[in-house]
Design a protein around this motif. Sequence first.
Motif, PDB file in Angstrom:
ATOM      1  N   ASP A 101      40.770  37.197  30.000  1.00  0.00           N
ATOM      2  CA  ASP A 101      40.174  36.269  30.964  1.00  0.00           C
ATOM      3  C   ASP A 101      38.686  36.152  30.647  1.00  0.00           C
ATOM      4  N   ASN A 104      35.195  35.857  34.915  1.00  0.00           N
ATOM      5  CA  ASN A 104      35.662  36.583  36.090  1.00  0.00           C
ATOM      6  C   ASN A 104      34.473  37.296  36.728  1.00  0.00           C
ATOM      7  N   PHE A 261      43.422  44.346  37.349  1.00  0.00           N
ATOM      8  CA  PHE A 261      43.503  43.564  36.106  1.00  0.00           C
ATOM      9  C   PHE A 261      44.706  43.998  35.263  1.00  0.00           C
ATOM     10  N   VAL A 269      38.429  41.416  29.957  1.00  0.00           N
ATOM     11  CA  VAL A 269      37.905  40.491  30.961  1.00  0.00           C
ATOM     12  C   VAL A 269      36.417  40.305  30.731  1.00  0.00           C
ATOM     13  N   HIS A 271      33.089  39.864  32.316  1.00  0.00           N
ATOM     14  CA  HIS A 271      32.497  40.096  33.633  1.00  0.00           C
ATOM     15  C   HIS A 271      31.211  39.309  33.782  1.00  0.00           C
ATOM     16  N   SER A 471      39.562  32.296  34.602  1.00  0.00           N
ATOM     17  CA  SER A 471      40.123  32.180  35.957  1.00  0.00           C
ATOM     18  C   SER A 471      39.044  31.889  36.985  1.00  0.00           C
ATOM     19  N   ASP A 472      37.828  32.409  36.725  1.00  0.00           N
ATOM     20  CA  ASP A 472      36.731  32.303  37.677  1.00  0.00           C
ATOM     21  C   ASP A 472      37.011  33.077  38.959  1.00  0.00           C
ATOM     22  N   PHE A 473      37.856  34.105  38.920  1.00  0.00           N
ATOM     23  CA  PHE A 473      38.041  34.904  40.128  1.00  0.00           C
ATOM     24  C   PHE A 473      36.672  35.368  40.619  1.00  0.00           C
ATOM     25  N   PHE A 478      43.453  35.391  39.234  1.00  0.00           N
ATOM     26  CA  PHE A 478      43.319  35.686  37.797  1.00  0.00           C
ATOM     27  C   PHE A 478      44.647  35.990  37.123  1.00  0.00           C
TER      28      PHE A 478
END
Length: 571
Positions: A101, A104, A261, A269, A271, A471-473, A478
């Motif tokens: 991802d 996130n 995750f 991911v 961050h 995803s832009d959680f 995500f």
Amino acid sequence: MGNRSSRREFLWLTGAGVAGLAGGPSRGTAFAAESDGPPDLIVVNAKVYTIETRFPKAEAFAVKGGRFTALGSSGEVRGLAGKGTQTLDARQMAVVPGFIDCHNHAPGDTLLYEVIVGNPFVVEFVTISSIVEKLRVKAAATPPGMWVDGYFFDDTKVKDNRELNVHDLDQVSKDHPVVVHHRGGHTSYYNSKALEMADVNKSTPNPMGGTFDRDSDGSLNGRVTDRARNVFSRVGKRQTFTPEQTLQRDRDGLAYISKQFVRYGLTSVHHEGGNLFALQQVRANGDLLHRVSYEAAGQVLESMITGGIETGFGDEWIRFGATSEHAADGSFSERTMALSQPYPGIKPPYSGNVTEKQEDLNAWVERVHRAGIQPNCHANGDVAIDMVLTAYERAQKLAPRSDARPKITHCTLINDDLIRRIKALGVVPAAFTSYAYYNTDKFHFYGEELMRRSMAYRSFLDAGIAAAAGSDFSPGPFDPRMGIQGMVTRTGWNGETWGANQRVTVEEALRINTLNGAFNSHEESIKGSIAPGKLADFVVLSDDIFTMAQDKIKDVEIVRTVVGGKTSYQA
Ligand SMILES: [Zn+2]
């Protein structure tokens, strides 16, 4: 790999275990990396989808020292096993590379410690009264004058079928400033006390890059967008923590989200900032289960620039990637992104928020780029993407750097000209993945004509652009399974299909969520596919996403997540 890595070679095994994706078993082409002694782990009897074009499918592979060392038929790979080799019989389940991802916010501390008023992970409708009730409980335990916050609100996942407003939040408290944050991160809803404390009233003009929204009679309705929210950060009391408490909360939050995750099959991911010190401690404690491409903001980014730390510094677990997203416009999900045409059906005409002036954007990008750091700007609307490309083109002209891969986070609404410029400059977009399933209830705000050019994975791939998943959680769930289902079907939870012209195949969606993610952070040589020599990050799925019903992909079980040869999650 120690000192042998410099002369690592690929050995060819024979056998019929490796086949092309399209056809049946082709001539056997199995690979092995040179390594000493028997493997630590072999996975056999699997449907391995490698995402490598030379050897897309296999039955089995071997892992040693945290890396894949061989790939081939079950028989061949069994033949490599020795004393101490662990064998995993996949019982014909599918094995894919670990998901990546590329955008996130990893808000583990929010999930752990704050009031959550919506469902962060799946589609769920809530009532406004449930939101008010949760915040009342919080207010009762909070001294007057201190902020009461709610998180993960989604304005189109409300059973009442209307916007949250200032009157709802006045029911929470008249003595506390109250705010509910939209999960999209660009709009917030305030009560009267908060507006009063910030000295915002009917006659307050909208600042650059934001709005104080009003009812048809001109009175404030409590919704405030993008940069107009800045005034609230200067008023009211907030909970304070000692440095030790803050560190503890950040550690707990990171350890918590890391567990989430890997539960969803994410092995790497990106961050958006976060407490770098806490991150290192979490790793030292053995609680970091996924790999982090750390995207620096604020003080950390300043330290990189002044201290001479370039993108790529770090190791396979924590590495400095691109910068954190530098915002050029508003949000897709909250309908504040900057469009070249007004939003359909909105009066007075509104075309979104540009949140940065071109000259400021140019200066920021140039400074980061010159420091050897991969720039990363948040741009959703076509206006903002144009601005960001202008800044990237300018920086490359002033200080050419090969393979810089400037990143655009979201890169949502494209057109032919933008695609051409993205390709020409080698830009790496990280577009929304789960939205095509999760947010179809918002697509009518844009309409089909714009949705045919939004989250435009088909257009990116057709132009040879290595689009990755972001995803832009918090804004988007995500879950990569939800992402893949949405990208393949373009059909949402409500059965609506939007922008079907942007569909991609399952194989392409998988590549976007794995190898293209590795490319996004310049790490494609060490991860993103199942290939000898690469980090042994993979996921075992209960069903074969290549052959099953596409509208069920999101429900496939993540049976096991393995990072560096070590099981980090097991169903
Ligand atoms: Zn973001």
